[in-house]
Design a protein around this motif. Structure first.
Motif: not given
Length: 288
Positions: A1-6, A226-236
């Motif tokens: 999990m991510g966050i934007h610097a702004l 997202l779970a349905g497609i098996g997404y594994q990338g960042p979520i920001t």
């Protein structure tokens, strides 16, 4: 999990971004997104060192301006835009980022007419060359889908997929943002399914860009997709307030009011909110 610097700072100097890295790690995030709106002011060496020490992955993003717009019909304007994108790619490499994302294909602002055939062709050619340069650096380009008031080139996931197909390079992915999807897409599920394994980056933002869960976006449906497609990338998590964002950038983004003033509280709430959504969808998958 991510966050934007702004969420943390409008500055890009070493001290400001060191603080953003530290606060992100303290709030439980693993990714920090950096806006490359001020290349000259950014201290890449200091920021990269801070991120490596904290175990934070850096992802870079940017938009373009009307005087440096790769979807323009004017060759000089296109050339300025391409130079800016190439410089941003160099900065991303210096920061150790594996991704450069955002509205890389046009200016970030309201157009007065649809994109021309020549303008679209210009954008395709520029991004194709950018992708070739990025591939040599091991960097993926994320094509962000934004709303009609911020671009006339791409407003839906389907349009992003078509543009990527036209560019024809393997190191491109779709970058979805719930804030923009809420305006342009018929729902928050079908675009995710349509993208499938070509979805490479996700922004989580409320319809008013404030606290998650305080607006009208159906995050439950989105996280299930997202779970349905098996997404594994960042979520920001992305949120802006004029109390934090630098004035010039705040004006560019249309941030006319202070939706929040306590960055720490906002960030911790978002981390818990997204974590709960992920946990709930994972439990449902196990049950099924």
């Amino acid at each position: 999990m991510g966050i934007h610097a702004l969420v943390w700072t409008g500055g890009v100097d070493g001290q400001s971004l060191e603080r953003a890295v530290r606060q992100s790690a303290d709030s439980g995030y693993q990714v920090l997104e950096l806006s490359l709106h001020d290349l000259e002011g950014m201290d890449a060496t200091r920021t990269r060192r801070a991120a490596e020490d904290a175990g934070i992955e850096l992802i870079c993003s940017r938009g373009l301006a009307f005087d440096a717009d790769v979807s323009s019909d004017d060759k000089e304007v296109v050339a300025r835009g391409e130079a800016l994108l190439q410089a941003s790619l160099e900065m991303a490499e210096s920061l150790g980022s594996r991704m450069l994302c955002g509205a890389l294909y046009s200016a970030l602002g309201k157009y007065g007419q649809p994109v021309s055939a020549q303008g679209r062709a210009n954008a395709v050619e520029v991004i194709r060359r950018l992708a070739d340069s990025a591939a040599k650096k091991g960097i993926t380009l994320g094509i962000e889908v934004v709303n009609r008031y911020e671009s006339n080139v791409i407003n839906t996931a389907g349009q992003a997929l078509s543009l990527i197909d036209e560019i024809g390079r393997d190191n491109l992915c779709v970058h979805l943002d719930t804030y923009h999807m809420n305006i342009e897409e018929a729902d928050l599920v079908r675009p995710v399914i349509e993208c499938g394994d070509r979805l490479g980056y996700v922004h989580i933002g409320e319809n008013h860009r404030g606290y998650l869960g305080s607006g009208s976006i159906d995050f439950n449906a989105f996280f299930h997709a997202l779970a349905g497609i098996g997404y594994q990338g960042p979520i920001t998590f992305e949120s802006f307030s004029s109390a934090v964002v630098a004035r010039g950038l705040s004006n560019d983004l249309g941030i006319w009011r202070n939706l929040w003033s306590d960055s720490d509280d906002l960030a911790r709430h978002a981390r818990e909110f997204m974590g709960n959504q992920l946990h709930a969808t994972q439990q449902m998958i196990r049950v099924q």
